[in-house]
Design a protein around this motif. Sequence first.
Motif, PDB file in Angstrom:
ATOM      1  N   MET A  53      61.990 -32.902 -33.542  1.00 22.65           N
ATOM      2  CA  MET A  53      61.161 -32.216 -31.263  1.00 22.65           C
ATOM      3  C   MET A  53      62.501 -31.070 -31.615  1.00 22.65           C
ATOM      4  O   MET A  53      61.857 -30.721 -30.199  1.00 22.65           O
ATOM      5  N   SER A  54      63.684 -30.772 -32.408  1.00 24.30           N
ATOM      6  CA  SER A  54      64.307 -29.211 -31.521  1.00 24.30           C
ATOM      7  C   SER A  54      63.471 -27.986 -31.832  1.00 24.30           C
ATOM      8  O   SER A  54      63.166 -27.547 -30.972  1.00 24.30           O
TER       9      SER A  54
ATOM     10  N   THR B 174      57.357 -24.672 -28.259  1.00 24.04           N
ATOM     11  CA  THR B 174      56.866 -24.891 -27.010  1.00 24.04           C
ATOM     12  C   THR B 174      57.472 -23.792 -25.663  1.00 24.04           C
ATOM     13  O   THR B 174      56.723 -23.476 -24.935  1.00 24.04           O
ATOM     14  N   GLY B 175      58.678 -23.434 -26.487  1.00 27.15           N
ATOM     15  CA  GLY B 175      59.979 -22.382 -25.323  1.00 27.15           C
ATOM     16  C   GLY B 175      60.292 -23.771 -24.131  1.00 27.15           C
ATOM     17  O   GLY B 175      60.508 -23.126 -22.995  1.00 27.15           O
ATOM     18  N   SER B 176      60.093 -25.072 -25.007  1.00 29.48           N
ATOM     19  CA  SER B 176      60.685 -25.952 -24.131  1.00 29.48           C
ATOM     20  C   SER B 176      62.053 -26.422 -23.505  1.00 29.48           C
ATOM     21  O   SER B 176      62.840 -26.305 -24.565  1.00 29.48           O
ATOM     22  N   ILE B 177      62.664 -27.029 -22.515  1.00 29.42           N
ATOM     23  CA  ILE B 177      63.756 -27.007 -22.396  1.00 29.42           C
ATOM     24  C   ILE B 177      64.114 -28.043 -23.400  1.00 29.42           C
ATOM     25  O   ILE B 177      63.551 -29.421 -23.517  1.00 29.42           O
ATOM     26  N   ASN B 178      64.786 -28.123 -24.383  1.00 33.81           N
ATOM     27  CA  ASN B 178      65.510 -29.157 -25.537  1.00 33.81           C
ATOM     28  C   ASN B 178      66.851 -30.626 -24.732  1.00 33.81           C
ATOM     29  O   ASN B 178      67.574 -29.875 -24.647  1.00 33.81           O
ATOM     30  N   LEU B 179      66.176 -31.019 -24.275  1.00 33.64           N
ATOM     31  CA  LEU B 179      66.858 -32.715 -23.773  1.00 33.64           C
ATOM     32  C   LEU B 179      66.963 -34.128 -24.814  1.00 33.64           C
ATOM     33  O   LEU B 179      67.423 -34.518 -24.084  1.00 33.64           O
ATOM     34  N   GLY B 180      66.591 -32.767 -26.354  1.00 36.50           N
ATOM     35  CA  GLY B 180      66.213 -34.065 -27.551  1.00 36.50           C
ATOM     36  C   GLY B 180      67.630 -34.232 -27.799  1.00 36.50           C
ATOM     37  O   GLY B 180      68.152 -35.418 -27.551  1.00 36.50           O
ATOM     38  N   GLN B 181      67.916 -33.564 -28.700  1.00 38.08           N
ATOM     39  CA  GLN B 181      69.084 -33.693 -29.467  1.00 38.08           C
ATOM     40  C   GLN B 181      70.234 -33.335 -28.427  1.00 38.08           C
ATOM     41  O   GLN B 181      70.632 -32.542 -27.117  1.00 38.08           O
TER      42      GLN B 181
ATOM     43  N   CYS C 268      56.598 -38.003 -25.936  1.00 40.40           N
ATOM     44  CA  CYS C 268      57.447 -37.223 -27.082  1.00 40.40           C
ATOM     45  C   CYS C 268      56.317 -36.108 -27.270  1.00 40.40           C
ATOM     46  O   CYS C 268      57.662 -34.986 -26.829  1.00 40.40           O
ATOM     47  N   ARG C 269      56.410 -36.457 -27.769  1.00 37.64           N
ATOM     48  CA  ARG C 269      55.543 -34.708 -29.064  1.00 37.64           C
ATOM     49  C   ARG C 269      54.478 -34.344 -27.839  1.00 37.64           C
ATOM     50  O   ARG C 269      54.026 -33.297 -28.286  1.00 37.64           O
ATOM     51  N   ALA C 270      53.754 -34.847 -27.311  1.00 35.67           N
ATOM     52  CA  ALA C 270      52.631 -34.687 -25.602  1.00 35.67           C
ATOM     53  C   ALA C 270      53.992 -33.819 -24.528  1.00 35.67           C
ATOM     54  O   ALA C 270      53.022 -32.878 -24.041  1.00 35.67           O
ATOM     55  N   LEU C 271      54.503 -34.108 -24.332  1.00 37.34           N
ATOM     56  CA  LEU C 271      56.005 -34.142 -23.199  1.00 37.34           C
ATOM     57  C   LEU C 271      55.854 -31.860 -23.168  1.00 37.34           C
ATOM     58  O   LEU C 271      56.111 -31.244 -22.536  1.00 37.34           O
ATOM     59  N   PRO C 272      56.602 -32.333 -24.378  1.00 34.12           N
ATOM     60  CA  PRO C 272      56.683 -30.040 -24.209  1.00 34.12           C
ATOM     61  C   PRO C 272      55.178 -28.987 -23.699  1.00 34.12           C
ATOM     62  O   PRO C 272      55.189 -28.912 -22.993  1.00 34.12           O
TER      63      PRO C 272
ATOM     64  N   VAL D 272      61.584 -31.478 -23.553  1.00 34.01           N
ATOM     65  CA  VAL D 272      62.217 -32.437 -25.012  1.00 34.01           C
ATOM     66  C   VAL D 272      62.996 -33.521 -24.930  1.00 34.01           C
ATOM     67  O   VAL D 272      63.771 -33.112 -24.748  1.00 34.01           O
ATOM     68  N   ALA D 273      62.935 -34.788 -24.877  1.00 32.47           N
ATOM     69  CA  ALA D 273      63.076 -35.512 -25.148  1.00 32.47           C
ATOM     70  C   ALA D 273      62.903 -36.662 -26.479  1.00 32.47           C
ATOM     71  O   ALA D 273      62.085 -35.744 -27.516  1.00 32.47           O
TER      72      ALA D 273
END
Length: 406
Positions: free
Chosen positions: A30-31, A37-44, A356-360, A366-367
């Motif tokens: 996910m990272s 995708t240049g997404s905000i990473n709220l996963g790790q 989660c794979r589609a969210l970015p 990212v989650a």
Amino acid sequence: MTSTASAPDSGRPLLNRRLAEFGTTIFAEMSALAVRTGSINLGQGFPDTDGPEEIREAAVRALRDGRGNQYPPGPGVPELRTAITAHQQRRYGLSYDPDTEVLVTAGATEAIAAALLALLEPGDEVVALEPYYDSYAACIAMAGGTRVPVTLRPSEGPRDGVAGRRFRLDLDELRAAVTDRTRLLLINTPHNPTGTVLTRAELTAIAELAVERDLLVVTDEVYEHLVFDDAEHLPLAGFPGMRERTLTIGSAGKTFSFTGWKVGWVTGTPGLVSAVRSAKQFLTYVNSGPFQYAVAEALSLPDSYFDAFRADMLVKRDVLAAGLRDAGFDVFTTAGTYFITTDIRPLGESDGFAFCRALPERAGVVAIPNAVFYDHREAGAPFVRFAFCKKVEVLEEAAKRLKGAF
């Protein structure tokens, strides 16, 4: 000269079969997706700001003074071991000998690995609270143990005076999971990923079970300083009959926002700590020399630091929780850690992995799908975890993107 060497064609997989079920971690996947995708990473779960400047400077001083640049002592530098015992005494009234009852490790992850490799024989059963941090399952497998999950389940309404929808431990299910093959209980409180904090009543029941069945306990308490509202962190080692059978795991990364330093520790009786050290010496041997001196100073910070740290994270929790609710998620109350678990079914979704794979691409965020932390994948399928250890403006932007996407 051209080499003609190739891997043996025996038909046997190269990866040890105990690890066959574990591929690339969901955090790495996910990272990488966040970067692509240049997404905000709220996963790790890592902060986007460093911890206290004076602690960073303490590490610089240690480097410049030549402290820890060579191999530190196997158990950890004396200054840090002393600081750990002083911290346990000051915060919880627990007394440990810094020379025989403390071991410094390469983060809590190595502490978990070394403890399980040291204490388990093939076939031993380990009862763990599900969902669980992913390294638990891998380390149990590497040790040849058998994991026995006890699932934390969503409940409605207040519990022990704490309001909100939460995950709870079924004590009858926990007791039923213990068999004659059970070697130890692996407990995590405050709990990642659900954000629940085990209550005094629950911890009392766990302690009584451990004493009754003569079980070892490994307790992961790395989020000890991140408890909110009316929740209280109570070390399991402080309950009757538990000190002699409990290994407690702590970490500097989560408390001081220097996750890259990888400084963790275990505390316990001399016999337990010696066993873990026997395994640890063949993993990293020693680690994080200069950073150990800095963490020793960090643990000596006044209570005002820990109070301010918790208050800051509480603000961030509330910002993200409000944003997630506004976007249509069902949000569980986080009593501890810096994670929020959500239910995606109100959004018309039920598969956390696919979500989660589609969210970015869908929202630029990212989650992590909670199902990756379950043996019973169906139990965690509709739940998704977000980290709130980020700047408030980052959380507000993430909330804005999520609201716009749903």
